[in-house]
Design a protein around this motif. Structure first.
Motif, PDB file in Angstrom:
ATOM      1  N   ASN A  94      10.571   2.065 -15.810  1.00 19.60           N
ATOM      2  CA  ASN A  94       9.158   2.184 -16.181  1.00 19.60           C
ATOM      3  C   ASN A  94       8.926   3.379 -17.089  1.00 19.60           C
ATOM      4  OD1 ASN A  94       7.694  -0.045 -14.768  1.00 19.60           O
ATOM      5  ND2 ASN A  94       8.851   0.819 -13.060  1.00 19.60           N
ATOM      6  N   ASN A  95       9.975   4.145 -17.319  1.00 19.23           N
ATOM      7  CA  ASN A  95       9.924   5.317 -18.198  1.00 19.23           C
ATOM      8  C   ASN A  95      10.607   5.041 -19.538  1.00 19.23           C
ATOM      9  OD1 ASN A  95       8.861   7.932 -18.053  1.00 19.23           O
ATOM     10  ND2 ASN A  95      10.924   8.822 -17.864  1.00 19.23           N
ATOM     11  N   GLY A  96      11.038   3.808 -19.768  1.00 17.92           N
ATOM     12  CA  GLY A  96      11.710   3.468 -21.026  1.00 17.92           C
ATOM     13  C   GLY A  96      13.203   3.271 -20.853  1.00 17.92           C
ATOM     14  N   LEU A  97      13.914   3.128 -21.970  1.00 17.26           N
ATOM     15  CA  LEU A  97      15.370   2.970 -21.902  1.00 17.26           C
ATOM     16  C   LEU A  97      15.956   4.224 -21.279  1.00 17.26           C
ATOM     17  CD1 LEU A  97      16.526   1.251 -25.204  1.00 17.26           C
ATOM     18  CD2 LEU A  97      16.838   0.439 -22.857  1.00 17.26           C
ATOM     19  N   GLN A  98      16.910   4.026 -20.396  1.00 16.25           N
ATOM     20  CA  GLN A  98      17.252   5.077 -19.461  1.00 16.25           C
ATOM     21  C   GLN A  98      18.744   5.408 -19.486  1.00 16.25           C
ATOM     22  OE1 GLN A  98      14.405   6.021 -17.065  1.00 16.25           O
ATOM     23  NE2 GLN A  98      15.751   7.701 -17.568  1.00 16.25           N
ATOM     24  N   ASP A  99      19.061   6.673 -19.779  1.00 17.05           N
ATOM     25  CA  ASP A  99      20.422   7.144 -19.539  1.00 17.05           C
ATOM     26  C   ASP A  99      20.602   7.292 -18.031  1.00 17.05           C
ATOM     27  OD1 ASP A  99      20.767   7.305 -22.254  1.00 17.05           O
ATOM     28  OD2 ASP A  99      20.740   9.496 -22.349  1.00 17.05           O
ATOM     29  N   THR A 128       0.822  -1.217   0.000  1.00 21.59           N
ATOM     30  CA  THR A 128       0.000   0.000   0.000  1.00 21.59           C
ATOM     31  C   THR A 128       0.855   1.266   0.000  1.00 21.59           C
ATOM     32  OG1 THR A 128      -0.174  -0.171   2.391  1.00 21.59           O
ATOM     33  CG2 THR A 128      -2.007  -1.035   1.131  1.00 21.59           C
ATOM     34  N   SER A 129       2.109   1.184   0.460  1.00 22.44           N
ATOM     35  CA  SER A 129       2.883   2.419   0.627  1.00 22.44           C
ATOM     36  C   SER A 129       3.790   2.757  -0.557  1.00 22.44           C
ATOM     37  CB  SER A 129       3.762   2.352   1.876  1.00 22.44           C
ATOM     38  OG  SER A 129       2.991   2.134   3.016  1.00 22.44           O
ATOM     39  N   TRP A 130       4.383   1.743  -1.228  1.00 25.05           N
ATOM     40  CA  TRP A 130       5.275   2.155  -2.310  1.00 25.05           C
ATOM     41  C   TRP A 130       5.390   1.205  -3.498  1.00 25.05           C
ATOM     42  CZ3 TRP A 130       7.448   0.359   2.284  1.00 25.05           C
ATOM     43  CH2 TRP A 130       8.379  -0.675   2.186  1.00 25.05           C
ATOM     44  N   THR A 131       5.138  -0.101  -3.352  1.00 20.34           N
ATOM     45  CA  THR A 131       5.435  -0.964  -4.513  1.00 20.34           C
ATOM     46  C   THR A 131       4.430  -0.788  -5.653  1.00 20.34           C
ATOM     47  OG1 THR A 131       4.223  -2.841  -3.562  1.00 20.34           O
ATOM     48  CG2 THR A 131       6.590  -2.738  -3.111  1.00 20.34           C
ATOM     49  N   THR A 132       3.311  -0.097  -5.361  1.00 19.57           N
ATOM     50  CA  THR A 132       2.306   0.136  -6.406  1.00 19.57           C
ATOM     51  C   THR A 132       2.291   1.596  -6.874  1.00 19.57           C
ATOM     52  OG1 THR A 132       0.753   0.472  -4.590  1.00 19.57           O
ATOM     53  CG2 THR A 132       0.722  -1.676  -5.655  1.00 19.57           C
ATOM     54  N   ASP A 133       3.171   2.422  -6.330  1.00 21.79           N
ATOM     55  CA  ASP A 133       3.125   3.864  -6.590  1.00 21.79           C
ATOM     56  C   ASP A 133       4.024   4.210  -7.784  1.00 21.79           C
ATOM     57  OD1 ASP A 133       3.353   6.619  -6.622  1.00 21.79           O
ATOM     58  OD2 ASP A 133       3.533   6.818  -4.446  1.00 21.79           O
ATOM     59  N   MET A 134       3.412   4.633  -8.884  1.00 22.72           N
ATOM     60  CA  MET A 134       4.195   4.929 -10.096  1.00 22.72           C
ATOM     61  C   MET A 134       5.227   6.027  -9.853  1.00 22.72           C
ATOM     62  SD  MET A 134       5.097   4.106 -13.044  1.00 22.72           S
ATOM     63  CE  MET A 134       4.003   2.956 -13.824  1.00 22.72           C
ATOM     64  N   ASP A 135       4.935   6.972  -8.963  1.00 22.45           N
ATOM     65  CA  ASP A 135       5.926   8.024  -8.681  1.00 22.45           C
ATOM     66  C   ASP A 135       7.180   7.439  -8.026  1.00 22.45           C
ATOM     67  OD1 ASP A 135       4.367   9.961  -9.761  1.00 22.45           O
ATOM     68  OD2 ASP A 135       3.527  10.641  -7.847  1.00 22.45           O
ATOM     69  N   VAL A 136       7.011   6.345  -7.278  1.00 18.13           N
ATOM     70  CA  VAL A 136       8.179   5.704  -6.656  1.00 18.13           C
ATOM     71  C   VAL A 136       8.936   4.860  -7.677  1.00 18.13           C
ATOM     72  CG1 VAL A 136       8.938   4.047  -4.898  1.00 18.13           C
ATOM     73  CG2 VAL A 136       7.147   5.705  -4.340  1.00 18.13           C
ATOM     74  N   VAL A 137       8.190   4.103  -8.502  1.00 16.89           N
ATOM     75  CA  VAL A 137       8.878   3.121  -9.372  1.00 16.89           C
ATOM     76  C   VAL A 137       9.238   3.681 -10.751  1.00 16.89           C
ATOM     77  CG1 VAL A 137       7.717   1.213  -8.186  1.00 16.89           C
ATOM     78  CG2 VAL A 137       6.795   2.047 -10.364  1.00 16.89           C
ATOM     79  N   ARG A 138       8.883   4.956 -11.019  1.00 18.46           N
ATOM     80  CA  ARG A 138       9.055   5.491 -12.374  1.00 18.46           C
ATOM     81  C   ARG A 138      10.453   5.224 -12.943  1.00 18.46           C
ATOM     82  NH1 ARG A 138       6.632   9.988 -11.824  1.00 18.46           N
ATOM     83  NH2 ARG A 138       4.792   9.135 -12.836  1.00 18.46           N
ATOM     84  N   TYR A 139      11.484   5.426 -12.148  1.00 16.68           N
ATOM     85  CA  TYR A 139      12.855   5.277 -12.663  1.00 16.68           C
ATOM     86  C   TYR A 139      13.518   3.985 -12.193  1.00 16.68           C
ATOM     87  CZ  TYR A 139      12.001  10.100 -13.864  1.00 16.68           C
ATOM     88  OH  TYR A 139      11.451  11.241 -14.391  1.00 16.68           O
ATOM     89  N   LEU A 140      12.689   3.070 -11.660  1.00 17.76           N
ATOM     90  CA  LEU A 140      13.222   1.782 -11.216  1.00 17.76           C
ATOM     91  C   LEU A 140      13.051   0.746 -12.321  1.00 17.76           C
ATOM     92  CD1 LEU A 140      11.967   1.777  -7.517  1.00 17.76           C
ATOM     93  CD2 LEU A 140      14.137   2.578  -8.445  1.00 17.76           C
TER      94      LEU A 140
END
Ligand SMILES: CC(C)(COP(=O)(O)OP(=O)(O)OC[C@H]1O[C@@H](n2cnc3c(N)ncnc32)[C@H](O)[C@@H]1OP(=O)(O)O)[C@@H](O)C(=O)NCCC(=O)NCCS
Length: 188
Positions: free
Chosen positions: A165-170, A29-41
């Protein structure tokens, strides 16, 4: 190296501790479902509590391995707010990489900096690593600032290094050597 596994580490505000099965709901409930947390993971947001439980079970089954380092970040006498790890360990090269994620309501309070500093103290002072690396998406500068505050140096740009989660990442590569850490502690 003298691997210890995921021992309890304490800081003024935090307990870094092994996770347990009862942590599943707060993680979910706190972070594994939060797109703002996982965006760059590099891992996808969890889609069910069962998924979080499966991952947690896997981690718990690995805790007996002395080379397995995933801590839950818990407020002293408070809730679990994130995780921090050392992974991609090379024993011959005395090297490892850090990763971390924190629930959004707790961002900007210095918690990951405090956690990372404790992990580095353990990695260099107890385990015997010589080099700890980390990388972050170039669009996620707060993570670079955390590493910088812990004495890690930016070493370069890794073009399209991983898929977030934002695509290929520099990504920017950061690292700290044992001798840098010793200098910061006044150990000569
Ligand atoms: C990135 C993250 C780990 C930071 O954790 P945190 O506990 O909020 O970090 P801290 O409070 O210890 O330090 C954050 C620093 O970044 C700075 N910062 C925040 N946003 C920033 C931005 N857009 N640009 C530059 N610096 C920024 C803060 O001001 C602070 O520095 P300061 O103390 O000099 O003011 C956290 O936001 C998080 O878990 N994000 C989601 C997962 C993630 O991105 N993990 C890292 C993958 S590499």
């Amino acid at each position: 190296m003298n691997h210890t596994g995921t021992l309890l580490l304490e800081t003024p505000r935090l307990r870094l501790r092994p996770l347990s099965f009862s942590d599943a709901e707060v993680m979910y409930t706190s972070w594994t479902t939060d797109m703002d947390v996982v965006r760059y993971l590099s891992w996808r947001p969890h889609t069910s509590l069962d998924e979080t439980k499966r991952i947690l079970s896997y981690w718990i089954s690995n805790y007996p391995d002395p080379k397995f380092y995933i801590w839950g970040i818990q407020l002293q006498r408070g809730q679990l707010i994130g995780t921090i790890s050392i992974h991609s360990i090379s024993d011959p090269f005395l090297r490892g990489e850090v990763g971390y994620a924190l629930a959004k309501p707790f961002w900007g309070k210095g918690y990951v900096t405090e956690s990372l500093q404790a992990i580095l103290d353990h990695a260099f002072g107890v385990v015997g690593f010589n080099r700890i690396e980390g990388h972050h998406a170039i669009e996620n500068p707060a993570s670079g600032r955390v590493m910088e505050k812990c004495g890690m140096q930016k070493e370069g740009l890794l073009r399209q290094y991983y898929r977030s989660n934002n695509g290929l990442q520099d990504a920017y590569l950061y690292a700290i050597l044992r001798k840098d850490w010793q200098l910061s502690k006044g150990i000569f």
